[in-house]
Design a protein around this motif. Structure first.
Motif, PDB file in Angstrom:
ATOM      1  N   TYR A 121      16.740  45.959  57.944  1.00 41.53           N
ATOM      2  CA  TYR A 121      18.034  45.814  57.261  1.00 41.53           C
ATOM      3  C   TYR A 121      19.017  46.761  57.931  1.00 41.53           C
ATOM      4  CZ  TYR A 121      21.538  46.130  53.511  1.00 41.53           C
ATOM      5  OH  TYR A 121      22.702  46.118  52.789  1.00 41.53           O
ATOM      6  N   GLU A 122      20.066  46.184  58.512  1.00 44.16           N
ATOM      7  CA  GLU A 122      21.080  46.959  59.226  1.00 44.16           C
ATOM      8  C   GLU A 122      20.452  47.862  60.286  1.00 44.16           C
ATOM      9  OE1 GLU A 122      23.483  48.950  56.303  1.00 44.16           O
ATOM     10  OE2 GLU A 122      24.541  47.105  55.743  1.00 44.16           O
ATOM     11  N   GLY A 123      19.470  47.316  60.986  1.00 43.62           N
ATOM     12  CA  GLY A 123      18.897  48.001  62.141  1.00 43.62           C
ATOM     13  C   GLY A 123      17.768  48.957  61.856  1.00 43.62           C
ATOM     14  N   LEU A 124      17.479  49.210  60.590  1.00 43.80           N
ATOM     15  CA  LEU A 124      16.393  50.123  60.235  1.00 43.80           C
ATOM     16  C   LEU A 124      15.434  49.447  59.265  1.00 43.80           C
ATOM     17  CD1 LEU A 124      18.290  53.508  59.817  1.00 43.80           C
ATOM     18  CD2 LEU A 124      16.754  52.865  61.687  1.00 43.80           C
ATOM     19  N   LEU A 125      14.227  49.966  59.199  1.00 41.41           N
ATOM     20  CA  LEU A 125      13.209  49.393  58.332  1.00 41.41           C
ATOM     21  C   LEU A 125      13.434  49.877  56.896  1.00 41.41           C
ATOM     22  CD1 LEU A 125      10.898  47.513  59.120  1.00 41.41           C
ATOM     23  CD2 LEU A 125       9.345  49.471  59.005  1.00 41.41           C
TER      24      LEU A 125
END
Length: 240
Positions: free
Chosen positions: A181-185
């Motif tokens: 989500y938005e580049g991070l886990l």
């Protein structure tokens, strides 16, 4: 030493071994990047906030797991980037010392990949987590390439997890999904809702309060317009 030899040496520990003291400090190398640090903090923050009323788990990041009484640390392996142990006391620790924790190993492990660690995370560490730790859920994630994979232990061997329609992977142990989500886990509930940070929870509460206030103001304005219309018709709105 080969992987098989390393694992055999861990499993062949004699019962009469004198265990080293359990009060051992973590001995982890520095994290690869700021993004790795942010990812670990994010996972810790969200899980501890979600489970803030629970005292039966331990979650940590970049912390040494001491699991061999014969050698306190190994040049082949140190600690996971993120792990969760269930059914244990929630308290601060200097490290995770298996022989001081009723023999408990992590229930969930996540490694954050980098150019220097990816091969080890996918090979040696995966083998240790499968054969020695018997950790039920193992994941890895690369915050730069977005590579994300997960495995669940079935009959002693890791089987790849199949993603949901949203691309999330289910953690049987946590009862949560993990997904990008938005580049991070991030963690997601069974019904796909994002597990928020405390700050996000506060923002959501503030937004709901603002929406309620706006709805109240709109209702009041509507009532005032209706009252004005009734007065134009020589009708007292107070007696209706």
């Amino acid at each position: 030493m080969t992987i098989a030899q390393e694992l055999d040496s861990q499993q062949g520990i004699c019962q009469d071994v004198i265990f080293p003291p359990g009060d051992l400090y973590s001995d982890e190398p520095p994290l690869e990047s700021e993004l790795h640090l942010r990812q670990i903090i994010l996972l810790l923050t969200c899980l501890e906030w979600l489970w803030r009323d629970r005292n039966d788990f331990y979650a940590a990041g970049n912390l040494t797991i001491y699991y061999s009484p014969r050698q306190r640390k190994s040049e082949y392996f140190r600690g996971p980037d993120f792990f969760v142990v269930l059914g244990t006391e929630r308290k601060t620790r200097k490290s995770w010392v298996v022989w001081e924790e009723d023999g408990k190993y992590p229930n969930v492990i996540l490694e954050i990949l980098s150019d220097s660690t990816a091969n080890t995370d996918k090979d040696l560490k995966k083998k240790i987590y499968q054969d020695t730790f018997r950790t039920p859920d193992y994941f890895w994630f690369d915050p730069y390439t977005q590579e994300f994979a997960g495995f669940h232990l079935v009959d002693g061997e890791y089987q790849p997890l199949q993603p949901s329609e949203e691309g999330y992977l289910w953690s049987h142990q946590l009862g949560l999904y993990l997904g990008v989500y938005e580049g991070l886990l991030r963690f997601f509930t069974r019904d796909g809702q994002l597990v928020p940070t405390p700050e996000e929870t506060a923002e959501q509460a503030e937004q709901k309060a603002e929406q309620s206030q706006q709805q109240a103001e709109q209702a009041e304005q509507k009532a005032e317009r209706l009252a004005a219309k009734l007065r134009e018709l020589n009708i007292d709105p107070d007696i209706i």
